[in-house]
Write a protein that holds these residues in place. Structure first.
Motif, PDB file in Angstrom:
ATOM      1  N   ARG A 192     -18.447 -12.500   5.214  1.00  0.00           N
ATOM      2  CA  ARG A 192     -17.185 -13.146   5.564  1.00  0.00           C
ATOM      3  C   ARG A 192     -16.736 -14.139   4.493  1.00  0.00           C
ATOM      4  NH1 ARG A 192     -18.388 -14.440  11.969  1.00  0.00           N
ATOM      5  NH2 ARG A 192     -19.616 -12.570  12.367  1.00  0.00           N
ATOM      6  N   HIS A 193     -17.636 -14.497   3.611  1.00  0.00           N
ATOM      7  CA  HIS A 193     -17.303 -15.456   2.555  1.00  0.00           C
ATOM      8  C   HIS A 193     -17.612 -14.884   1.175  1.00  0.00           C
ATOM      9  CE1 HIS A 193     -16.939 -18.330   5.833  1.00  0.00           C
ATOM     10  NE2 HIS A 193     -18.129 -17.953   6.243  1.00  0.00           N
ATOM     11  N   GLY A 194     -17.855 -13.582   1.098  1.00  0.00           N
ATOM     12  CA  GLY A 194     -18.217 -12.968  -0.161  1.00  0.00           C
ATOM     13  C   GLY A 194     -17.024 -12.689  -1.044  1.00  0.00           C
ATOM     14  N   VAL A 195     -17.289 -12.371  -2.297  1.00  0.00           N
ATOM     15  CA  VAL A 195     -16.231 -12.046  -3.253  1.00  0.00           C
ATOM     16  C   VAL A 195     -15.753 -10.615  -3.006  1.00  0.00           C
ATOM     17  CG1 VAL A 195     -15.688 -11.718  -5.692  1.00  0.00           C
ATOM     18  CG2 VAL A 195     -17.152 -13.620  -4.974  1.00  0.00           C
ATOM     19  N   PRO A 196     -14.472 -10.398  -2.830  1.00  0.00           N
ATOM     20  CA  PRO A 196     -13.960  -9.041  -2.625  1.00  0.00           C
ATOM     21  C   PRO A 196     -14.268  -8.139  -3.818  1.00  0.00           C
ATOM     22  CG  PRO A 196     -12.310 -10.680  -2.037  1.00  0.00           C
ATOM     23  CD  PRO A 196     -13.412 -11.411  -2.726  1.00  0.00           C
ATOM     24  N   LEU A 197     -14.803  -6.965  -3.532  1.00  0.00           N
ATOM     25  CA  LEU A 197     -15.142  -6.008  -4.585  1.00  0.00           C
ATOM     26  C   LEU A 197     -14.007  -5.011  -4.832  1.00  0.00           C
ATOM     27  CD1 LEU A 197     -18.865  -5.282  -3.628  1.00  0.00           C
ATOM     28  CD2 LEU A 197     -17.962  -6.877  -5.352  1.00  0.00           C
ATOM     29  N   GLY A 198     -12.804  -5.436  -4.575  1.00  0.00           N
ATOM     30  CA  GLY A 198     -11.625  -4.607  -4.782  1.00  0.00           C
ATOM     31  C   GLY A 198     -10.444  -5.233  -4.074  1.00  0.00           C
ATOM     32  N   ARG A 199      -9.327  -4.548  -4.123  1.00  0.00           N
ATOM     33  CA  ARG A 199      -8.124  -5.011  -3.444  1.00  0.00           C
ATOM     34  C   ARG A 199      -7.867  -4.143  -2.212  1.00  0.00           C
ATOM     35  NH1 ARG A 199      -3.401  -4.870  -7.621  1.00  0.00           N
ATOM     36  NH2 ARG A 199      -4.541  -3.139  -8.526  1.00  0.00           N
ATOM     37  N   PRO A 200      -7.212  -4.685  -1.187  1.00  0.00           N
ATOM     38  CA  PRO A 200      -6.820  -3.824  -0.065  1.00  0.00           C
ATOM     39  C   PRO A 200      -5.967  -2.661  -0.564  1.00  0.00           C
ATOM     40  CG  PRO A 200      -6.434  -6.143   0.451  1.00  0.00           C
ATOM     41  CD  PRO A 200      -6.766  -6.074  -1.016  1.00  0.00           C
ATOM     42  N   ILE A 201      -6.027  -1.544   0.141  1.00  0.00           N
ATOM     43  CA  ILE A 201      -5.173  -0.397  -0.208  1.00  0.00           C
ATOM     44  C   ILE A 201      -3.828  -0.591   0.480  1.00  0.00           C
ATOM     45  CG2 ILE A 201      -4.889   2.106  -0.138  1.00  0.00           C
ATOM     46  CD1 ILE A 201      -7.898   2.399  -0.052  1.00  0.00           C
ATOM     47  N   HIS A 202      -2.917  -1.192  -0.238  1.00  0.00           N
ATOM     48  CA  HIS A 202      -1.562  -1.340   0.300  1.00  0.00           C
ATOM     49  C   HIS A 202      -0.776  -0.067   0.018  1.00  0.00           C
ATOM     50  CE1 HIS A 202      -1.577  -5.537   1.573  1.00  0.00           C
ATOM     51  NE2 HIS A 202      -2.328  -5.794   0.511  1.00  0.00           N
ATOM     52  N   VAL A 203       0.064   0.285   0.957  1.00  0.00           N
ATOM     53  CA  VAL A 203       0.875   1.494   0.829  1.00  0.00           C
ATOM     54  C   VAL A 203       2.267   1.098   0.390  1.00  0.00           C
ATOM     55  CG1 VAL A 203       1.820   3.476   2.081  1.00  0.00           C
ATOM     56  CG2 VAL A 203      -0.493   2.670   2.579  1.00  0.00           C
ATOM     57  N   THR A 204       2.751   1.719  -0.678  1.00  0.00           N
ATOM     58  CA  THR A 204       4.094   1.411  -1.151  1.00  0.00           C
ATOM     59  C   THR A 204       5.103   1.751  -0.075  1.00  0.00           C
ATOM     60  OG1 THR A 204       4.262   3.584  -2.183  1.00  0.00           O
ATOM     61  CG2 THR A 204       3.512   1.780  -3.569  1.00  0.00           C
ATOM     62  N   SER A 205       6.285   1.124  -0.171  1.00  0.00           N
ATOM     63  CA  SER A 205       7.241   1.147   0.930  1.00  0.00           C
ATOM     64  C   SER A 205       7.696   2.534   1.329  1.00  0.00           C
ATOM     65  CB  SER A 205       8.469   0.313   0.553  1.00  0.00           C
ATOM     66  OG  SER A 205       9.137   0.910  -0.544  1.00  0.00           O
ATOM     67  N   GLY A 206       7.730   3.446   0.378  1.00  0.00           N
ATOM     68  CA  GLY A 206       8.203   4.777   0.719  1.00  0.00           C
ATOM     69  C   GLY A 206       9.703   4.887   0.865  1.00  0.00           C
ATOM     70  N   THR A 207      10.453   3.830   0.461  1.00  0.00           N
ATOM     71  CA  THR A 207      11.902   3.885   0.597  1.00  0.00           C
ATOM     72  C   THR A 207      12.515   4.866  -0.394  1.00  0.00           C
ATOM     73  OG1 THR A 207      12.102   2.024  -0.926  1.00  0.00           O
ATOM     74  CG2 THR A 207      12.073   1.523   1.426  1.00  0.00           C
ATOM     75  N   THR A 208      11.764   5.224  -1.433  1.00  0.00           N
ATOM     76  CA  THR A 208      12.307   6.158  -2.426  1.00  0.00           C
ATOM     77  C   THR A 208      11.490   7.436  -2.503  1.00  0.00           C
ATOM     78  OG1 THR A 208      10.980   5.097  -4.151  1.00  0.00           O
ATOM     79  CG2 THR A 208      13.208   4.273  -3.822  1.00  0.00           C
ATOM     80  N   GLY A 209      10.602   7.644  -1.561  1.00  0.00           N
ATOM     81  CA  GLY A 209       9.793   8.850  -1.587  1.00  0.00           C
ATOM     82  C   GLY A 209       8.601   8.716  -0.667  1.00  0.00           C
ATOM     83  N   HIS A 210       7.641   9.619  -0.808  1.00  0.00           N
ATOM     84  CA  HIS A 210       6.468   9.628   0.058  1.00  0.00           C
ATOM     85  C   HIS A 210       5.594   8.415  -0.240  1.00  0.00           C
ATOM     86  CE1 HIS A 210       3.576  11.476   2.743  1.00  0.00           C
ATOM     87  NE2 HIS A 210       2.628  11.200   1.854  1.00  0.00           N
ATOM     88  N   PRO A 211       5.177   7.647   0.787  1.00  0.00           N
ATOM     89  CA  PRO A 211       4.347   6.466   0.547  1.00  0.00           C
ATOM     90  C   PRO A 211       3.047   6.823  -0.169  1.00  0.00           C
ATOM     91  CG  PRO A 211       5.191   6.476   2.800  1.00  0.00           C
ATOM     92  CD  PRO A 211       5.532   7.808   2.206  1.00  0.00           C
ATOM     93  N   LYS A 212       2.595   5.896  -1.034  1.00  0.00           N
ATOM     94  CA  LYS A 212       1.382   6.113  -1.809  1.00  0.00           C
ATOM     95  C   LYS A 212       0.458   4.921  -1.617  1.00  0.00           C
ATOM     96  CE  LYS A 212       3.770   6.233  -5.654  1.00  0.00           C
ATOM     97  NZ  LYS A 212       5.136   6.083  -5.137  1.00  0.00           N
ATOM     98  N   GLY A 213      -0.838   5.168  -1.514  1.00  0.00           N
ATOM     99  CA  GLY A 213      -1.812   4.101  -1.402  1.00  0.00           C
ATOM    100  C   GLY A 213      -2.234   3.613  -2.774  1.00  0.00           C
TER     101      GLY A 213
END
Length: 424
Positions: A80-101
């Protein structure tokens, strides 16, 4: 709910629930174990969820808010207090096409530490910070500011009595400013507009606790920017330009005052390159690289090697001045081609937003038999159309001048403030 013991580094957990303090702790704990949370809008329909989840194939999907603290309680306490070993997989908005992670991949410990250190150095997160959350935590910027605060030992406020994040409300935000005395806040221009309108009615609260107010997500009307600078303590307000994929610039308001319209210079550790056609590329360190999950062809289109290092683009257009300050022209998909001439909506919006009475404006197009596309301006505010046309004649070349002005009470926007031009 599957046991946390079934989760392995590289696995993915979809979060389809409202934000909360436990939500933030869970994001950090999962990443510290090499498991990637996928923050998603809980309002997605079944069809929309399927389109995203089929591509990202999560090991676990959380749809009940009560499962967030349950899963968190079963994870090892140090995580719970460790260093993140990456970034969350955010999904692009998809307002201009198919959403991408957007996928960072598992980072080596030194890369992970560098990413946390870089963010802390830029924004100055400390254990004394109190971050006020205004935007939904499934968006990358508010989640980054909140988790950055927690990783530095600070605290985060902005949740309802039930512990969950409620939709933005200027009355509640003002009360939290008065009672919690936040030191930092990320916002979009739409938040500022609503806050300022509320404060015009009830009075401006004591804002002296703030040391950092950062805005992004959409162009900020100059009148709103000037009000921001006027109300908040000196040297506390910033704008940054970036995307789900990565951050490009950071700009103090004092720099903007000297160079109106700029979104600043490359943030530390980055370098900006602009092609002859205006396409913006950003050179980043290895820890900030990404791919589009399961889409190697799209990843290849986003990256290229340069003498300065690997660089990515999201298709935005702009130019750099002699001192390296970036000015945006818009996105390639927003480009209007009228009579064979390229018109960038942001350029026209920046000019016409200076007309007294204009509170908000979006420039878009409609099909035209004569011109191919015809420039349209949709305006919010108490302003005369003749004044707009006169100002356009003085400050814009003929192809850029809107052929039609439409007036509305409010522009359709996403929760992060981006104009939904297709609805216009």
């Amino acid at each position: 709910m599957p046991s946390p013991a079934s989760l392995r580094p590289g696995d993915r957990v979809a979060l389809l629930v409202p934000g909360s303090r436990d939500y933030l702790d869970l994001v950090i704990a999962l990443l510290a174990g090499g498991v990637f949370p996928i923050p998603l809008d809980p309002r997605l329909t079944a069809t929309e969820r399927a389109g995203v989840l089929d591509d990202l194939a999560p090991t676990l999907a959380i749809t009940d808010p009560a499962d967030v603290p349950r899963l968190l309680a079963q994870l090892p306490a140090p995580a719970r207090h460790g260093v993140p070993l990456g970034r969350p997989i955010h999904v692009t908005s998809g307002t201009t096409g198919h959403p991408k992670g957007v996928f960072s991949g598992l980072l080596k410990p030194d890369q992970a530490a560098a990413l946390v250190t870089e963010e802390r150095a830029l924004w100055g997160f400390t254990a004394d910070d109190v971050n006020l959350v205004l935007s939904p935590l499934y968006h990358s910027a508010p989640l980054r500011f909140a988790t950055g605060t927690l990783l530095a030992g600070g605290r985060v406020v902005g949740f309802a009595e039930d512990g969950l994040q409620a939709p933005f409300d200027p009355v509640t935000a003002t009360r939290l400013i008065e009672t919690e005395r936040p030191t930092t806040m990320f916002c979009v221009p739409a938040h500022l507009q609503r806050l300022f309108a509320h404060w015009d009615r009830v009075g401006v609260p004591d804002l002296s606790s703030f040391r950092l107010v950062a805005h992004a997500g959409a162009p900020c009307p100059p009148a709103i920017k000037r009000r921001l600078i006027e109300l908040f303590p000196p040297e506390t307000t910033w704008e940054f330009y970036g995307s789900t994929e990565g951050q490009f610039t950071a700009c103090r308001s004092e720099e903007w005052q000297q160079r109106p319209g700029s979104v600043g210079r490359a943030r530390p550790g980055r370098r900006l390159l602009v092609e002859d056609d205006g396409t913006i590329w950003c050179v980043v360190p290895d820890a900030a690289r990404f791919s589009y999950f399961g889409a190697p062809e799209k990843t290849a289109q986003a990256w290229r090697d340069t003498p300065q290092g690997p660089a990515f683009t999201v298709g935005d257009l702009g130019h750099l001045d002699d001192d390296g300050y970036l000015y945006l022209s818009g996105r390639r998909e927003d480009l209007i081609i009228t009579g064979g001439v390229n018109v960038y909506p942001v350029e026209v919006e920046n000019v016409l937003s200076a007309v007294p009475g204009v509170l908000d404006i979006a420039v878009h197009s409609v099909p035209s038999d004569e011109w191919g596309q015809q420039v349209i301006a949709t305006v919010v505010g108490d302003v005369d159309e003749d004044a707009l046309r006169s100002y356009a004649r003085e400050h814009l070349a003929p192809p850029k001048r809107p052929k039609e002005y439409r007036f509305v009470e409010a522009l359709p926007r996403t929760l992060t403030g981006k104009v939904l031009r297709r609805q216009l």
